[in-house]
Design an enzyme around this catalytic site. Sequence first.
Site, PDB file in Angstrom:
ATOM      1  N   THR A 132     148.680 -13.391  78.168  1.00  0.00           N
ATOM      2  CA  THR A 132     148.620 -11.752  77.515  1.00  0.00           C
ATOM      3  C   THR A 132     149.378 -11.418  79.718  1.00  0.00           C
ATOM      4  OG1 THR A 132     147.343  -9.867  79.073  1.00  0.00           O
ATOM      5  CG2 THR A 132     146.755 -12.039  79.750  1.00  0.00           C
ATOM      6  N   ASP A 133     150.359 -10.373  79.432  1.00  0.00           N
ATOM      7  CA  ASP A 133     150.621  -9.717  80.520  1.00  0.00           C
ATOM      8  C   ASP A 133     150.489  -9.511  81.751  1.00  0.00           C
ATOM      9  OD1 ASP A 133     149.290  -7.414  79.658  1.00  0.00           O
ATOM     10  OD2 ASP A 133     151.067  -6.245  79.562  1.00  0.00           O
ATOM     11  N   GLU A 134     148.828  -9.664  81.631  1.00  0.00           N
ATOM     12  CA  GLU A 134     146.927  -9.325  82.619  1.00  0.00           C
ATOM     13  C   GLU A 134     147.713 -10.350  84.091  1.00  0.00           C
ATOM     14  OE1 GLU A 134     143.763  -7.770  81.771  1.00  0.00           O
ATOM     15  OE2 GLU A 134     144.636  -6.273  80.172  1.00  0.00           O
ATOM     16  N   TYR A 157     139.070 -11.966  83.577  1.00  0.00           N
ATOM     17  CA  TYR A 157     139.338 -12.181  82.427  1.00  0.00           C
ATOM     18  C   TYR A 157     140.719 -12.581  82.773  1.00  0.00           C
ATOM     19  CZ  TYR A 157     142.517 -11.281  77.498  1.00  0.00           C
ATOM     20  OH  TYR A 157     143.525 -10.962  77.450  1.00  0.00           O
ATOM     21  N   LYS A 161     142.706 -16.322  81.432  1.00  0.00           N
ATOM     22  CA  LYS A 161     144.004 -16.784  80.901  1.00  0.00           C
ATOM     23  C   LYS A 161     145.048 -17.229  81.767  1.00  0.00           C
ATOM     24  CE  LYS A 161     144.836 -15.220  77.403  1.00  0.00           C
ATOM     25  NZ  LYS A 161     144.773 -16.028  76.088  1.00  0.00           N
TER      26      LYS A 161
END
Length: 351
Positions: A132-134, A157, A161
């Site tokens: 993810t870009d997060e 989260y 990741k």
Amino acid sequence: MSKRSILITGGAGFIGSHVVRLFVNKYSDVQIVNLDKLTYAGNLENLSDLQDAPNYTFVKGDIQDKTFLVEVFKKYSITDVIHLAAESHVDRSIEGPMDFIMSNIVGTANLLEAARATWSNLEGHVFYHISTDEVYGSLGEEGFFLETTAYDPRSPYSASKASSDHIVRAYFHTYGLPIKISNCSNNYGSHQFPEKLLPLMINNIVNNKPLPVYGEGLNIRDWLWVNDHARAIDVIFNEGKIGETYNVGGWNEWRNIDLVKLLCKKMDQKLNRAEGTSEKLVTFVKDRAGHDMRYAIDASKIEKDLGWKPSVTFEEGLALTIDWYLENEDWIQNVTSGDYQKYYEKHYSNR
Ligand code: NAD
Ligand code: DAU
């Protein structure tokens, strides 16, 4: 290598089901093994159209169980992995981080170990990790996330990741495991569990319920149609370079409040309601803890190196998405029939 047999983890979830469908239909000579724990977010109804496909197998199981994973690799002669299984909802990670740590970090490490234990010759295999870009943290008003942007995750989260991305890269550098990683922006489309912004708002508009916008609704997300993410995964799996990372996004930034207002307008048209009816449901509620302000992906690398670009405009993707949820109210009823109502009440009643 003999015939390819691709293990897709998390294939009963939102993005995974689109990836499984694309691969099963496009590659009839490839065996697709979908391994999924069927958590609240996984639903076999998402793949009912593939039940009889000769190149498709479903295996129920947990990536937290390494012994089981090694058995699956051996039983199905797994040649490649596309790893999507994860706990995926930021709010749930704030309310209870341990499932995220166990599935997203330990589960990913278990899969890497299973691949290392069973692939005697690493040549020709692919272990593709979907992220993810997060992981990159939060942007100010300017700039984009590049593949070289330093990691700065802030929620349990995104930290889980980021950890899994680091472990996957470590297996490339240390053991030569043939890995690929992609980091994608917010997906929207059919079959997304209605705890996430767009399906939640669509469902609440249909049912005349308040539309809970966190804080002042000024946070920005970059939205990509899920089918275009699945196409990007196909391209990266087949043509991406081993050891590389690719950012995937739609150059499509929206402030949450603007997106919700746009959705309200489109829904009024679809439901034949007077303009402005749905917008009256907008309710500003307590903000998400540590709410990242802005995400925006620079997708130049995948566009230039692999020739991928989104196939639909946001306008088209959003219209297709709204139509799907309106035509599949049974699906929403079915996936929310478990503990979701309890989660919803607990999560939103104190805001
Ligand atoms: P999702 O929550 O809809 O689906 C996740 C699937 O993983 C479910 O089917 C669930 O049953 C399964 N799963 C969870 N824990 C498992 C475990 N321990 N063992 C086996 N299966 C397990 O998630 P999604 O939105 O489809 O996201 C899929 C992947 O893509 C995730 O890795 C996520 O981090 C990543 N991602 C999502 C987005 C997005 O906008 N949704 C964007 C970028 C990346
Ligand atoms: O950026 C990619 C990520 O996008 C993925 O890695 C995650 O798995 C996926 O869940 C998504 O994370 P977000 O937190 O951005 O998505 P969510 O749909 O939960 O929220 C989108 C934005 O809307 C965010 O700024 C929070 C806000 N929001 C969300 C909900 C559920 C609200 O204002 N109200 C809500 O009720």
